[in-house]
Design a protein around this motif. Structure first.
Motif, PDB file in Angstrom:
ATOM      1  N   ILE A 106       0.823  -1.208   0.000  1.00 14.63           N
ATOM      2  CA  ILE A 106       0.000   0.000   0.000  1.00 14.63           C
ATOM      3  C   ILE A 106       0.861   1.265   0.000  1.00 14.63           C
ATOM      4  CG2 ILE A 106      -1.794   1.292   1.220  1.00 14.63           C
ATOM      5  CD1 ILE A 106      -3.109  -1.316   1.834  1.00 14.63           C
ATOM      6  N   TYR A 107       1.592   1.518   1.085  1.00 20.90           N
ATOM      7  CA  TYR A 107       2.400   2.742   1.148  1.00 20.90           C
ATOM      8  C   TYR A 107       3.885   2.493   0.931  1.00 20.90           C
ATOM      9  CZ  TYR A 107      -1.811   4.945   2.972  1.00 20.90           C
ATOM     10  OH  TYR A 107      -3.088   5.415   3.136  1.00 20.90           O
ATOM     11  N   LYS A 108       4.274   1.244   0.670  1.00 22.30           N
ATOM     12  CA  LYS A 108       5.641   0.859   0.305  1.00 22.30           C
ATOM     13  C   LYS A 108       6.660   0.960   1.438  1.00 22.30           C
ATOM     14  CE  LYS A 108       3.979   0.392  -3.827  1.00 22.30           C
ATOM     15  NZ  LYS A 108       2.819  -0.454  -3.772  1.00 22.30           N
ATOM     16  N   GLN A 109       6.232   1.066   2.703  1.00 22.32           N
ATOM     17  CA  GLN A 109       7.201   1.028   3.785  1.00 22.32           C
ATOM     18  C   GLN A 109       7.865  -0.342   3.805  1.00 22.32           C
ATOM     19  OE1 GLN A 109       4.121   2.272   4.396  1.00 22.32           O
ATOM     20  NE2 GLN A 109       4.420   4.285   5.287  1.00 22.32           N
ATOM     21  N   HIS A 110       9.121  -0.375   4.236  1.00 26.62           N
ATOM     22  CA  HIS A 110       9.900  -1.606   4.267  1.00 26.62           C
ATOM     23  C   HIS A 110       9.943  -2.165   5.687  1.00 26.62           C
ATOM     24  CE1 HIS A 110      11.423   0.583   0.739  1.00 26.62           C
ATOM     25  NE2 HIS A 110      11.469  -0.624   0.206  1.00 26.62           N
ATOM     26  N   PHE A 111       9.656  -3.463   5.801  1.00 30.92           N
ATOM     27  CA  PHE A 111       9.708  -4.160   7.075  1.00 30.92           C
ATOM     28  C   PHE A 111      10.821  -5.201   7.022  1.00 30.92           C
ATOM     29  CE2 PHE A 111       5.509  -2.445   6.786  1.00 30.92           C
ATOM     30  CZ  PHE A 111       5.198  -2.054   8.072  1.00 30.92           C
ATOM     31  N   ASP A 112      11.742  -5.133   7.996  1.00 33.54           N
ATOM     32  CA  ASP A 112      12.836  -6.085   8.095  1.00 33.54           C
ATOM     33  C   ASP A 112      12.248  -7.435   8.489  1.00 33.54           C
ATOM     34  OD1 ASP A 112      14.955  -7.688   9.346  1.00 33.54           O
ATOM     35  OD2 ASP A 112      16.165  -5.867   9.259  1.00 33.54           O
ATOM     36  N   LEU A 113      12.499  -8.476   7.689  1.00 29.11           N
ATOM     37  CA  LEU A 113      11.896  -9.779   7.955  1.00 29.11           C
ATOM     38  C   LEU A 113      12.518 -10.481   9.160  1.00 29.11           C
ATOM     39  CD1 LEU A 113      11.282 -11.197   4.370  1.00 29.11           C
ATOM     40  CD2 LEU A 113       9.653 -10.130   5.950  1.00 29.11           C
ATOM     41  N   GLN A 114      13.709 -10.074   9.573  1.00 29.21           N
ATOM     42  CA  GLN A 114      14.330 -10.695  10.742  1.00 29.21           C
ATOM     43  C   GLN A 114      13.922 -10.029  12.049  1.00 29.21           C
ATOM     44  OE1 GLN A 114      18.463 -10.589   9.083  1.00 29.21           O
ATOM     45  NE2 GLN A 114      18.401 -12.765   9.622  1.00 29.21           N
ATOM     46  N   THR A 115      13.706  -8.724  12.014  1.00 30.35           N
ATOM     47  CA  THR A 115      13.422  -7.998  13.260  1.00 30.35           C
ATOM     48  C   THR A 115      12.008  -7.437  13.340  1.00 30.35           C
ATOM     49  OG1 THR A 115      14.136  -5.853  12.396  1.00 30.35           O
ATOM     50  CG2 THR A 115      15.845  -7.282  13.372  1.00 30.35           C
ATOM     51  N   GLY A 116      11.325  -7.294  12.196  1.00 31.01           N
ATOM     52  CA  GLY A 116      10.001  -6.676  12.166  1.00 31.01           C
ATOM     53  C   GLY A 116      10.031  -5.165  12.120  1.00 31.01           C
ATOM     54  N   GLU A 117      11.227  -4.570  12.165  1.00 27.94           N
ATOM     55  CA  GLU A 117      11.333  -3.119  12.193  1.00 27.94           C
ATOM     56  C   GLU A 117      10.846  -2.504  10.887  1.00 27.94           C
ATOM     57  OE1 GLU A 117      14.580   0.486  12.715  1.00 27.94           O
ATOM     58  OE2 GLU A 117      15.297  -1.578  12.610  1.00 27.94           O
ATOM     59  N   CYS A 118      10.016  -1.481  11.006  1.00 28.35           N
ATOM     60  CA  CYS A 118       9.613  -0.675   9.852  1.00 28.35           C
ATOM     61  C   CYS A 118      10.712   0.366   9.663  1.00 28.35           C
ATOM     62  CB  CYS A 118       8.264  -0.006  10.099  1.00 28.35           C
ATOM     63  SG  CYS A 118       7.748   1.053   8.728  1.00 28.35           S
ATOM     64  N   LEU A 119      11.421   0.298   8.536  1.00 23.81           N
ATOM     65  CA  LEU A 119      12.588   1.152   8.353  1.00 23.81           C
ATOM     66  C   LEU A 119      12.232   2.630   8.297  1.00 23.81           C
ATOM     67  CD1 LEU A 119      14.677  -0.945   5.797  1.00 23.81           C
ATOM     68  CD2 LEU A 119      14.505  -1.158   8.277  1.00 23.81           C
ATOM     69  N   GLU A 120      11.098   2.966   7.695  1.00 20.01           N
ATOM     70  CA  GLU A 120      10.710   4.365   7.570  1.00 20.01           C
ATOM     71  C   GLU A 120       9.996   4.912   8.798  1.00 20.01           C
ATOM     72  OE1 GLU A 120      11.293   2.573   3.653  1.00 20.01           O
ATOM     73  OE2 GLU A 120      10.013   1.981   5.302  1.00 20.01           O
ATOM     74  N   ALA A 121       9.356   4.056   9.571  1.00 19.39           N
ATOM     75  CA  ALA A 121       8.593   4.489  10.750  1.00 19.39           C
ATOM     76  C   ALA A 121       8.739   3.420  11.843  1.00 19.39           C
ATOM     77  CB  ALA A 121       7.132   4.705  10.390  1.00 19.39           C
ATOM     78  N   PRO A 122       9.874   3.398  12.559  1.00 19.69           N
ATOM     79  CA  PRO A 122      10.119   2.347  13.547  1.00 19.69           C
ATOM     80  C   PRO A 122       9.005   2.190  14.584  1.00 19.69           C
ATOM     81  CG  PRO A 122      12.118   3.608  13.179  1.00 19.69           C
ATOM     82  CD  PRO A 122      11.009   4.315  12.443  1.00 19.69           C
ATOM     83  N   GLU A 123       8.248   3.237  14.821  1.00 20.99           N
ATOM     84  CA  GLU A 123       7.132   3.134  15.776  1.00 20.99           C
ATOM     85  C   GLU A 123       6.010   2.248  15.235  1.00 20.99           C
ATOM     86  OE1 GLU A 123       6.336   6.848  13.304  1.00 20.99           O
ATOM     87  OE2 GLU A 123       8.082   5.855  14.162  1.00 20.99           O
ATOM     88  N   HIS A 124       6.047   1.919  13.951  1.00 22.09           N
ATOM     89  CA  HIS A 124       5.056   1.041  13.324  1.00 22.09           C
ATOM     90  C   HIS A 124       5.629  -0.335  12.995  1.00 22.09           C
ATOM     91  CE1 HIS A 124       2.545   4.724  11.941  1.00 22.09           C
ATOM     92  NE2 HIS A 124       2.310   4.381  13.180  1.00 22.09           N
ATOM     93  N   SER A 125       6.627  -0.759  13.751  1.00 15.19           N
ATOM     94  CA  SER A 125       7.220  -2.076  13.544  1.00 15.19           C
ATOM     95  C   SER A 125       6.227  -3.168  13.920  1.00 15.19           C
ATOM     96  CB  SER A 125       8.500  -2.198  14.372  1.00 15.19           C
ATOM     97  OG  SER A 125       9.458  -1.248  13.916  1.00 15.19           O
ATOM     98  N   VAL A 126       6.475  -4.383  13.450  1.00 14.64           N
ATOM     99  CA  VAL A 126       5.561  -5.503  13.670  1.00 14.64           C
ATOM    100  C   VAL A 126       6.275  -6.632  14.421  1.00 14.64           C
ATOM    101  CG1 VAL A 126       4.165  -4.953  11.634  1.00 14.64           C
ATOM    102  CG2 VAL A 126       6.093  -6.550  11.424  1.00 14.64           C
ATOM    103  N   ASN A 127       5.481  -7.554  14.940  1.00 15.23           N
ATOM    104  CA  ASN A 127       6.031  -8.712  15.635  1.00 15.23           C
ATOM    105  C   ASN A 127       6.649  -9.681  14.641  1.00 15.23           C
ATOM    106  OD1 ASN A 127       5.109  -7.927  18.231  1.00 15.23           O
ATOM    107  ND2 ASN A 127       3.084  -8.694  17.723  1.00 15.23           N
ATOM    108  N   THR A 128       7.671 -10.388  15.090  1.00 14.94           N
ATOM    109  CA  THR A 128       8.266 -11.471  14.312  1.00 14.94           C
ATOM    110  C   THR A 128       8.019 -12.772  15.059  1.00 14.94           C
ATOM    111  OG1 THR A 128      10.405 -11.244  15.421  1.00 14.94           O
ATOM    112  CG2 THR A 128      10.097 -10.008  13.369  1.00 14.94           C
ATOM    113  N   TYR A 129       8.074 -13.864  14.327  1.00 18.59           N
ATOM    114  CA  TYR A 129       7.852 -15.193  14.893  1.00 18.59           C
ATOM    115  C   TYR A 129       8.944 -16.118  14.387  1.00 18.59           C
ATOM    116  CZ  TYR A 129       3.361 -12.998  15.590  1.00 18.59           C
ATOM    117  OH  TYR A 129       2.380 -12.105  15.950  1.00 18.59           O
ATOM    118  N   PRO A 130       9.402 -17.043  15.217  1.00 20.83           N
ATOM    119  CA  PRO A 130      10.399 -17.989  14.726  1.00 20.83           C
ATOM    120  C   PRO A 130       9.803 -18.844  13.612  1.00 20.83           C
ATOM    121  CG  PRO A 130       9.635 -18.619  16.922  1.00 20.83           C
ATOM    122  CD  PRO A 130       9.005 -17.304  16.601  1.00 20.83           C
TER     123      PRO A 130
END
Length: 115
Positions: A79-103
């Motif tokens: 949708i808005y093209k923000q990038h999420f790190d698949l290892q950490t869940g961090e949203c690179l452009e808006a770290p406050e919008h990071s997501v949970n990761t699961y093993p």
């Protein structure tokens, strides 16, 4: 803030071959939408993050484009093209919008996610 979910409760999601390399699928696990990604860069790897994109407030991350930003393996939200790190869940452009990761792991040709 994102958090790593660690547990011994592993759930078989699908066969690795069911996920086209360098794409994702959505799995409903214990009433939670999880985006599961098959990344093929040399050896096959799998990653699992929340499917819900807090930037667009839609469950769409499994449909994003997989790539890299520097050394980081990421998915770009469709949708808005923000990038999420698949290892950490961090949203690179808006770290406050990071997501949970699961093993996630591959075992006997199956994809497993820990909840």
């Amino acid at each position: 803030m994102h958090r790593d979910i660690q547990t011994d409760n592993w759930i078989s999601v699908c066969q690795l071959g069911d996920i086209v390399p360098n794409t994702g699928v959505c799995a409903l696990l214990n009433q939670r939408q999880i985006a599961v990604f098959h990344v093929q860069a040399g050896e096959a790897r799998v990653f699992a993050i929340d499917n819900y994109d807090p930037n667009s407030q839609a469950a769409v991350l499994s449909r994003g484009l997989v790539g890299s930003v520097g050394e980081r393996i990421v998915v770009a939200s469709p949708i808005y093209k923000q990038h999420f790190d698949l290892q950490t869940g961090e949203c690179l452009e808006a770290p406050e919008h990071s997501v949970n990761t699961y093993p996630a792991r591959i075992e006997d040709g199956k994809v497993w996610v820990g909840l």
